[in-house]
Design an enzyme around this catalytic site. Structure first.
Site, PDB file in Angstrom:
ATOM      1  N   LEU A  89       0.841  -1.193   0.000  1.00  0.00           N
ATOM      2  CA  LEU A  89       0.000   0.000   0.000  1.00  0.00           C
ATOM      3  C   LEU A  89       0.876   1.242   0.000  1.00  0.00           C
ATOM      4  CD1 LEU A  89      -2.522  -1.040   2.801  1.00  0.00           C
ATOM      5  CD2 LEU A  89      -3.059  -0.777   0.380  1.00  0.00           C
ATOM      6  N   LYS A 121      -4.966  -1.052  10.462  1.00  0.00           N
ATOM      7  CA  LYS A 121      -3.799  -1.640   9.806  1.00  0.00           C
ATOM      8  C   LYS A 121      -3.120  -2.527  10.840  1.00  0.00           C
ATOM      9  CE  LYS A 121       0.213  -0.479   6.972  1.00  0.00           C
ATOM     10  NZ  LYS A 121       0.734  -1.795   7.103  1.00  0.00           N
ATOM     11  N   CYS A 427      34.609 -13.265  33.186  1.00  0.00           N
ATOM     12  CA  CYS A 427      35.635 -14.229  33.592  1.00  0.00           C
ATOM     13  C   CYS A 427      36.938 -14.063  32.820  1.00  0.00           C
ATOM     14  CB  CYS A 427      35.120 -15.655  33.446  1.00  0.00           C
ATOM     15  SG  CYS A 427      34.946 -16.177  31.726  1.00  0.00           S
TER      16      CYS A 427
HETATM   17  S1  IVH Z   1      -4.942  -4.423   2.275  1.00  0.00           S
HETATM   18  C1  IVH Z   1      -3.267  -4.410  -1.972  1.00  0.00           C
HETATM   19  N1  IVH Z   1      -5.824  -4.217   4.772  1.00  0.00           N
HETATM   20  O1  IVH Z   1      -0.312  -3.776   5.365  1.00  0.00           O
HETATM   21  C2  IVH Z   1      -3.810  -4.348  -0.611  1.00  0.00           C
HETATM   22  N2  IVH Z   1      -3.523  -4.586   4.392  1.00  0.00           N
HETATM   23  O2  IVH Z   1       1.378  -1.905   3.928  1.00  0.00           O
HETATM   24  C3  IVH Z   1      -2.871  -4.595   0.496  1.00  0.00           C
HETATM   25  N3  IVH Z   1      -2.179  -4.779   6.426  1.00  0.00           N
HETATM   26  O3  IVH Z   1       0.882  -6.076   2.999  1.00  0.00           O
HETATM   27  C4  IVH Z   1      -3.456  -5.154   1.688  1.00  0.00           C
HETATM   28  N4  IVH Z   1      -3.828  -4.498   7.843  1.00  0.00           N
HETATM   29  O4  IVH Z   1       0.271  -6.950   5.341  1.00  0.00           O
HETATM   30  C5  IVH Z   1      -4.769  -4.408   3.949  1.00  0.00           C
HETATM   31  N5  IVH Z   1      -6.693  -4.029   6.923  1.00  0.00           N
HETATM   32  C6  IVH Z   1      -5.660  -4.227   6.115  1.00  0.00           C
HETATM   33  C7  IVH Z   1      -4.360  -4.426   6.609  1.00  0.00           C
HETATM   34  C8  IVH Z   1      -3.308  -4.598   5.708  1.00  0.00           C
HETATM   35  C9  IVH Z   1      -2.536  -4.713   7.704  1.00  0.00           C
HETATM   36  C10 IVH Z   1      -0.806  -4.952   5.922  1.00  0.00           C
HETATM   37  C11 IVH Z   1      -0.655  -6.017   4.851  1.00  0.00           C
HETATM   38  C12 IVH Z   1      -0.052  -5.297   3.677  1.00  0.00           C
HETATM   39  C13 IVH Z   1       0.580  -4.104   4.319  1.00  0.00           C
HETATM   40  C14 IVH Z   1       0.736  -2.982   3.347  1.00  0.00           C
END
Ligand code: IVH
Length: 706
Positions: A89, A121, A427
């Site tokens: 992201l 997240k 030691c």
């Molecule tokens: S959406 C293409 N939703 O954040 C969409 N990711 O920085 C990518 N992550 O690789 C994933 N919570 O490991 C999505 N609610 C959430 C998330 C999430 C954590 C992590 C995931 C991704 C990373 C990207």
């Protein structure tokens, strides 16, 4: 926009430099799971490169880090190609950046609806679960694959199956209600809850292993463990957030996706909300940040996803991320302070750990005066000098860490290089680093630090629980040469304890001079109490003794399971690898450590002494079921829900045996999908064949009477 002030180099040269740096960080992050910089800094470099490439399209190359998804996955597990890339992201760090993004989304969406699903997240790692058609119309978990480099991940199915929030199958009924086919793919995040993380680190500490730095690393490491029983014990949690059919997102939008995932039995994070404006986004973010410390698992921001599938499709993707989603990242809580010294401590296993001694600084609500430096390599990678100013972060991490050395004009560099000791600071013996290990260790068996740490561990709460056996007492016992092993604790006489002293420094009121004098450390009452505690610890029982001995990898839970299984330390000592591995959670690594420990004459002698001193080293054995006593089973093919190990364990727990090949002595063959020649042999020898359901019935009801 003028020329960015931090790129004084010619664009071509700077582009090369940035690409090399980004590739290095990607490798550290994805392949080694050992990032050196924060996401924010990484994004800063990436954005700089994007800017230059946008202004100088002639410099753009297809292999630029801006044009692809990630680095290379670690070795060890089978590689699996994703049905569609698992992208990452783009990040935003402020309301302004969110507003910019919102504006772009509206521009590109034209007259299509724009609403956003706000989610937490989760600070874990993403995985893809594939479900395939089961014979009974259900969807059955077929594989679990890590993100890897985004194109190809690692097959960690066996471990994923141990995660309780991952349904092993989804009923035809639920699929029908949701209007879904049997073959579906679910993506989401695996996290390690804080409680499990803390427990894991406690156990690791007891086992003399380095602590995991944060729950995300712990979860990633756990998923790559080769012992599924360990994974099962770590209580990982899977939160689902995407549903795909044949590599395409389910077309009903993100809000409906989360709802339908919930109806299929997946865990979907409850903190989610449909929002329309930047104000609503900020409100959700503020709310998430205020709940952050009470969630029980780590989050590092909020993800905003355009809800409508049609709008998502209109917006499309850049090389590495969807345009229809963004991650708002909480900024790590950090402070700047000076490193005054580096302290080296020697642990129970002889490991040397460096700790930065800092000028106290207030970070994220607490005063930090020490931060771990992990090992010698970490100090080198930071390029840390004594006297340097450093950024200390407390982000989601439990232990404060030194994130970077500050090298700007306002912060003069330190001037003394730190030389990692070549001799043990306790030691004086030379320290060694085994090939492939990061840690330096003191291997002198008589190192007083090791004995000190062993005694402290032995007496600690949760082990032999000897209250009063603290630092000062242990230090004195060693100085006065009253103990050379834990057994000697049980040989201490009252006069030994009365002879322990403490130094007190006082200012002489008349002369104003500081005077040091010695006084008794414990006194008669303290001595009597400690003796009582020591005597009481003799009854702690086998599990505690096993823990107290300090066998590598044997923490509380393993010790308890071993005690239940064997009931007597002599039985544990006699057991070979195979017998030890019958215990849940004991795999080859642990069994080897146990066998190795009891092979050493000094350890055997220690057990003899403890026995003579009447330390209880027995426990109640678990009563075994005899449901399947006398029966031998052969397993073949893949069972629908149980793994091979689980089935084996169930049979053995019920008193049955398992064998590798079919013979006349075989009582039953348990066959799953793709059963091979063993099944043919069973038919040939007319041996009854069971499927998983048959086995489960047998386990429940026992064999039918003839
Ligand atoms: S959406 C293409 N939703 O954040 C969409 N990711 O920085 C990518 N992550 O690789 C994933 N919570 O490991 C999505 N609610 C959430 C998330 C999430 C954590 C992590 C995931 C991704 C990373 C990207």
């Amino acid at each position: 926009m003028g020329k960015p002030k931090d790129t004084p180099l010619k664009p071509a040269r700077r582009t090369e430099e940035l690409r090399a740096e980004l590739r290095r960080h990607e490798h550290l992050y994805y392949a080694l799971d050992a990032p050196e910089v924060s996401d924010q800094e990484y994004d800063g470099l990436m954005n700089e490169l994007k800017r230059i490439e946008a202004a100088h399209p002639e410099l753009l190359t297809p292999d630029s880090p801006t044009q692809r998804v990630g680095g290379k996955p670690a070795e060890g597990f089978r590689k699996v190609r994703h049905s569609r890339p698992m992208l990452s992201l783009d990040n935003a760090y402020s309301a302004e950046e969110l507003a910019d993004w919102d504006r772009r989304v509206h521009e590109l969406a034209g007259n299509l609806v724009v609403e956003y699903m706000a989610e937490l997240k989760l600070d874990g790692l993403s995985i893809a679960l594939r479900y395939e058609a089961g014979e009974d119309g259900s969807a059955r978990l077929a594989s679990g694959v890590t993100r890897g480099d985004g194109q190809t991940g690692e097959d960690v199915t066996t471990n994923v199956r141990t995660i309780r929030s991952v349904p092993l199958s989804i009923s035809p009924d639920k699929l029908k209600k949701a209007g879904l086919p049997q073959a579906i793919e679910i993506r989401g995040e695996v996290v390690m809850p804080e409680a499990a993380f803390l427990r894991m680190n406690e156990e690791r500490e007891q086992e003399g292993l380095p602590a995991a730095v944060n729950p995300r690393n712990a979860a990633a490491g756990t998923l790559r463990t080769l012992e599924p029983s360990i994974v099962a014990n770590r209580r990982l949690v899977f939160f689902a957030y995407f549903l795909l059919i044949e590599g395409e997102y389910w077309p009903n939008g993100q809000r409906a996706t989360l709802d339908v995932l919930g109806s299929l039995g997946f865990r979907v994070n409850a903190h989610r909300k449909l929002v329309g404006t930047v104000e609503e986004m900020t409100e959700f973010i503020d709310d998430a940040e205020s709940k952050r410390s009470t969630l029980g698992y780590e989050i590092d921001g909020v993800v905003l996803k355009v809800d409508s599938h049609a709008t998502q499709q209109r917006l499309g993707y850049t090389g590495r991320a969807p345009r229809w989603a963004i991650a708002y990242k909480f900024t790590a809580k950090s402070g700047v302070t000076q490193v005054n010294d580096i302290l080296i401590t020697v642990g129970r296993t002889g490991k040397l750990t460096p700790t930065a001694m800092l000028t106290p600084v207030f970070v994220g609500g607490v005063t930090v005066s020490r931060a771990t430096l992990h090992n010698a390599d970490f100090i080198d990678r930071l390029g840390l000098l004594l006297g340097d100013w450093v950024k200390v972060e407390r982000g989601g991490d439990v232990i404060p860490k030194v994130a970077e050395v500050i090298t700007d004009d306002a912060h003069p560099r330190g001037n003394r290089k730190f030389h990692f000791p070549t001799d043990c600071p306790e030691c004086g013996n030379p320290v060694v680093r085994e090939e492939g290990e990061v840690d330096w260790r003191c291997v002198n068996a008589d190192c007083p630090a090791k004995l000190r740490e062993t005694l402290l561990h032995f007496g600690s709460r949760g082990v032999m629980n000897i209250e009063g056996l603290g630092d000062a007492v242990v230090q004195q016992l060693l100085e006065k040469k009253l103990v050379a092993s834990v057994a000697d604790l049980y040989r201490l006489k009252d006069e030994d304890l009365l002879a322990l002293t403490a130094q007190v420094t006082q200012i002489n009121k008349k002369t104003g001079v500081e005077e040091t004098r010695e006084r008794q450390l414990l006194g008669p009452k303290g001595t009597a109490n400690l003796q009582k505690e020591i005597a009481a610890s003799k009854e702690a029982g086998l599990a505690r003794v096993l823990m107290g001995l300090g066998i590598r990898f044997v923490g509380e839970r393993t010790a308890e399971l071993l005690a239940e299984e064997f009931g007597d330390i002599r039985e544990v000592m006699k057991a070979d690898g195979e017998q030890l591995e019958r215990v849940e959670e004991v795999g080859p690594r642990i069994s080897e450590a146990i066998v190795d420990f009891f092979t050493r004459p000094s350890n055997r002698a220690l057990v003899d002494s403890l026995e003579t001193l009447k330390v209880k080293m027995t426990a109640e054995k678990k009563v075994r079921s005899t449901q399947l006593a006398g029966l031998t089973f052969v397993l073949t093919g893949t069972l629908p829900t149980l793994t091979r190990d689980e089935a084996k364990k169930r049979i053995e727990d019920a008193g049955g045996k398992t064998a590798g090949s079919v013979s006349k002595k075989t009582s039953y063959v348990v066959a799953g999908e793709e059963a091979g020649s063993k099944l043919d042999k069973a038919i040939e020898l007319k041996i009854p064949v069971l499927d998983e359901a048959g086995l489960l019935t047998l386990l429940k009801d026992g064999p039918a009477a003839e």
